[in-house]
Design a protein around this motif. Structure first.
Motif, mmCIF file in Angstrom:
data_model
loop_
_atom_site.group_PDB
_atom_site.id
_atom_site.type_symbol
_atom_site.label_atom_id
_atom_site.label_comp_id
_atom_site.label_asym_id
_atom_site.label_seq_id
_atom_site.Cartn_x
_atom_site.Cartn_y
_atom_site.Cartn_z
ATOM 1 N N ARG A 30 0.833 -1.205 0.000
ATOM 2 C CA ARG A 30 0.000 0.000 0.000
ATOM 3 C C ARG A 30 0.865 1.252 0.000
ATOM 4 N N LEU A 31 1.894 1.233 0.813
ATOM 5 C CA LEU A 31 2.763 2.406 0.857
ATOM 6 C C LEU A 31 3.412 2.646 -0.501
ATOM 7 N N CYS A 32 3.851 1.582 -1.116
ATOM 8 C CA CYS A 32 4.489 1.737 -2.419
ATOM 9 C C CYS A 32 3.497 2.265 -3.441
ATOM 10 N N GLU A 33 2.274 1.834 -3.319
ATOM 11 C CA GLU A 33 1.258 2.374 -4.228
ATOM 12 C C GLU A 33 1.166 3.881 -4.082
ATOM 13 N N GLU A 34 1.112 4.326 -2.858
ATOM 14 C CA GLU A 34 1.010 5.770 -2.653
ATOM 15 C C GLU A 34 2.196 6.487 -3.255
ATOM 16 N N VAL A 35 3.380 5.943 -3.000
ATOM 17 C CA VAL A 35 4.578 6.586 -3.542
ATOM 18 C C VAL A 35 4.547 6.562 -5.060
ATOM 19 N N ALA A 36 4.041 5.474 -5.611
ATOM 20 C CA ALA A 36 3.983 5.367 -7.067
ATOM 21 C C ALA A 36 3.062 6.447 -7.642
ATOM 22 N N LEU A 37 1.957 6.622 -6.969
ATOM 23 C CA LEU A 37 1.046 7.662 -7.442
ATOM 24 C C LEU A 37 1.695 9.023 -7.315
ATOM 25 N N ASP A 38 2.409 9.199 -6.228
ATOM 26 C CA ASP A 38 3.005 10.494 -5.991
ATOM 27 C C ASP A 38 4.084 10.803 -7.017
ATOM 28 N N LYS A 39 4.968 9.855 -7.235
ATOM 29 C CA LYS A 39 6.102 10.091 -8.121
ATOM 30 C C LYS A 39 5.830 9.669 -9.552
ATOM 31 N N GLU A 40 4.643 9.142 -9.791
ATOM 32 C CA GLU A 40 4.288 8.718 -11.145
ATOM 33 C C GLU A 40 5.284 7.720 -11.698
ATOM 34 N N MET A 41 5.594 6.770 -10.844
ATOM 35 C CA MET A 41 6.505 5.721 -11.289
ATOM 36 C C MET A 41 5.996 4.411 -10.750
ATOM 37 N N GLN A 42 6.150 3.354 -11.523
ATOM 38 C CA GLN A 42 5.587 2.077 -11.126
ATOM 39 C C GLN A 42 6.568 1.274 -10.285
#
Lengths: 135, 498
Positions: free
Chosen positions: A26-38
């Motif tokens: 879940r945390l990585c998802e948030e970061v992914a959304l934030d930084k626009e990186m998968q």
């Protein structure tokens, strides 16, 4: 390689590890959304495995620290000692611990003022200790 | 290089061996090995030329301990009684293998060999095949090449030529001093069973002769020195500290036994405070010094650890210089301890100075100095006197850097040295920081062995399987081990008196 280690654990540990993995995801998802990186699945699995193992290390270190201070309970001091390597983390933890200590004090003072009853105060101290141990 | 020896010696040796094999010895070999040894002995005595002798010695050498047996069985007749397959087979194998490994031992192998049993298995080994003989031959050169210091290939070739010269010299030498074999030949034969016996020694000596003492000198010494300098730097009397440090090397270099006559002003009061601390404290510190190697951020420290591990024979110099520089404990500890640190400072450049100070005293001194040094850190601010600390501190680091470059076995750029120094610097600072914090965490102002043990546990050196004592046994030389781990010696008092 990314799924290793789960077999050696007992069911409780496996569940714990799965929970950590889920949270990391879940945390990585948030970061992914934030930084626009998968984030690839392997990355998340690696991070969660790392977190899990590091938590084991932390626990051992905390126990060592507590024993070193001739205590049988892990204290906020032990946690601060653990986090001293990273300055920012140490600062953050110190702030948090101060906040919590302050909250506890306030709560104690408030509740002691409210009730002179021995039962209530004992209950509060038990809560305060519980909160302290959570730190 | 073996070739030219072989060309000369091989035919003769072969001839002689053939003769031996062919002759039926009247004497019944009471011992299997004696027959073979006797044959070799006959070979030894028959040829008059030195080459022959060397050749036989080579062959004898090939039998590892067979050479020893030769001398002993000299009076026995040639093993005419070659009914036993072992000697004959062995001799035949010698013939087969003699040309390949004709490198000779510098010491004469003509020594009475007490252990014939050793000869027997060695012969059996040689009988197993020439392959085995070939393999060890290849190994020593490579190991030697690896063991040579950083010099380039050119230097290595030079060393080989030097080795050749030494081999040439070794032959006459061995002829001249038959009686010198003794332990040296035994040990060398042990080490060089089927391989080039002469090569390792001759090559090792010029290249690495001065190294081991230096290596010893650094490990704990430098660390203690650094810590001490740290503490000294933080002490108010910065200048006075510098002078003692500067004068120490010159004074103590020559005077091994003289007590450290210039106790550092700033250190002495705090030091005496820590004098009661038993050896275990020092042990921890010494161990810590060794523990550094495994977990250092800089590779130099890692090499350190390797050095420590490898050098089982401790050169007390390293400890002694440390002890002397740390000095502070002179009042209680034997005077000899004082000699260490300044010696250590100079030991880097000088040849190993014969240390008269008893190692135990030195270890104690070094360990104790380490503890007071680190213990004083929490008390005194680090801001004061950073420059005087810098010089001797850097001197200590330089030694580590040299060790690092030595073990790198290749030339290093100056920038690499600087980086290594930086890493070492950070590492040691972090180390002292940790110790300080650990002590404070336990509500103490003094760093105690428990703090050090905690640190080593975090470093992963001490685990549930490996305790501190195990590390001490593994890496410390015997003198220090005796200090740290109470051993009961017959007739002596037990150290340390806990």
């Amino acid at each position: 390689m990314f799924v290793e280690g789960k077999e050696a654990l007992n069911p409780a540990q496996k569940r714990l590890k799965a929970a950590v993995h889920y949270t990391v995801g879940r945390l990585c998802e948030e970061v992914a959304l934030d930084k626009e990186m998968q984030f690839s699945k392997q990355t998340i699995a690696a991070i969660s495995e790392l977190t899990f193992r590091q938590c084991e290390n932390f626990a051992k270190d905390l126990e060592m620290f507590a024993r070193h201070a001739k205590r049988s309970t892990i204290n906020t001091e032990d946690v601060k000692l653990l986090a001293r390597r990273s300055n920012s983390l140490l600062k953050y933890i110190t702030e948090k611990s101060d906040e919590i200590a302050q909250c506890n004090l306030e709560r104690k003072a408030r509740k002691k003022k409210k009730s002179e009853d021995g039962n209530k105060s004992s209950r509060e101290t038990a809560e305060a200790e519980a909160v302290d141990s959570e730190d | 290089m073996a070739d030219f020896y072989n060309s000369d010696s091989e035919p003769t040796t072969r001839t002689l061996l053939r003769r031996v094999l062919d002759t039926a010895d009247s004497r019944t070999p009471r011992r299997l090995r004696s027959a073979g040894a006797g044959a070799q002995r006959a070979l030894l005595e028959t040829p008059s030329s030195r080459r022959l002798n060397s050749g036989t010695k080579t062959t004898a050498k090939q039998h590892s301990h067979g050479a020893r047996s030769i001398g002993r069985l000299a009076h026995f007749q040639v093993s005419g009684n070659l009914e036993e397959q072992t000697p004959r087979t062995l001799l035949k194998n010698i013939l087969l293998t003699a040309p390949e490994s004709s490198i000779l031992m510098p010491e004469t192998v003509v020594k009475p060999v007490p252990a014939l049993q050793v000869v027997q298995p060695s012969r059996k080994e040689s009988s197993r095949g020439s392959l085995e003989l070939q393999l060890p031959e290849f190994e020593p050169p490579t190991t030697l090449a690896a063991g040579l210091p950083a010099p380039s290939r050119k230097k290595q070739r030079l060393r080989l030529s030097v080795f050749q010269q030494e081999v040439d010299q070794g032959l006459p030498h061995s002829q001249e001093h038959p009686g010198n074999a003794d332990a040296s030949s035994l040990t060398s034969s042990l080490n060089l069973s089927f391989a080039t016996p002469l090569q390792p020694q001759s090559v090792k000596r010029p290249g690495l002769a001065r190294r081991p003492p230096l290596r010893r000198a650094v490990d704990v010494g430098a660390l203690l020195q650094d810590l001490r300098d740290d503490s000294l730097a933080s002490a108010p009397s910065g200048d006075s500290l510098k002078t003692p440090i500067a004068t120490l090397p010159t004074d103590t270099v020559l005077e091994d036994t003289q007590p450290f006559s210039q106790p550092l002003v700033g250190c002495s009061p705090s030091v005496h405070h820590f004098l009661p601390h038993p050896f275990p404290t020092g042990t921890e510190d010494a161990e810590r010094a060794m523990g550094h190697g495994t977990q250092s951020s800089g590779p130099g420290l890692q090499n350190h650890k390797i050095i420590e591990a490898e050098d089982s024979q401790g050169t007390v110099e390293a400890e002694e210089p440390e002890g002397s520089s740390e000095d502070e404990n002179t009042s209680d500890r034997p005077a000899e301890l004082a000699a260490s640190t300044p010696e250590f400072l100079q030991a880097k450049q000088l040849h190993p100075i014969p240390e008269t100070a008893p190692p135990p005293g030195v270890a104690v001194l070094s360990s104790e100095t380490l503890e007071p040094a680190s213990a004083r850190l929490p008390r005194k601010p680090r801001t004061a006197g950073s420059r005087p600390r810098q010089d001797s501190y850097k001197a200590g680091l330089n030694h580590y850097i040299k060790l690092f470059s030595f073990y790198a076995k290749m030339p290093m750029e100056r920038k690499a040295f600087e980086m290594v120094e930086k890493c070492l610097d950070k590492y040691f600072q972090q180390l002292c920081n940790d110790l300080e914090v650990f002590a404070a965490h336990a509500g103490r102002k003094t760093v105690r062995p428990e703090d050090l043990e905690l640190l080593m546990r975090r470093q992963g050196l001490i685990t549930d399987q490996v305790s501190l004592y195990v590390l001490v046994e593994r890496h410390l030389p015997l003198e220090y081990r005796q200090l740290l781990i109470p051993c009961a010696f017959s007739g002596n008092s037990v150290f340390p008196a806990l």
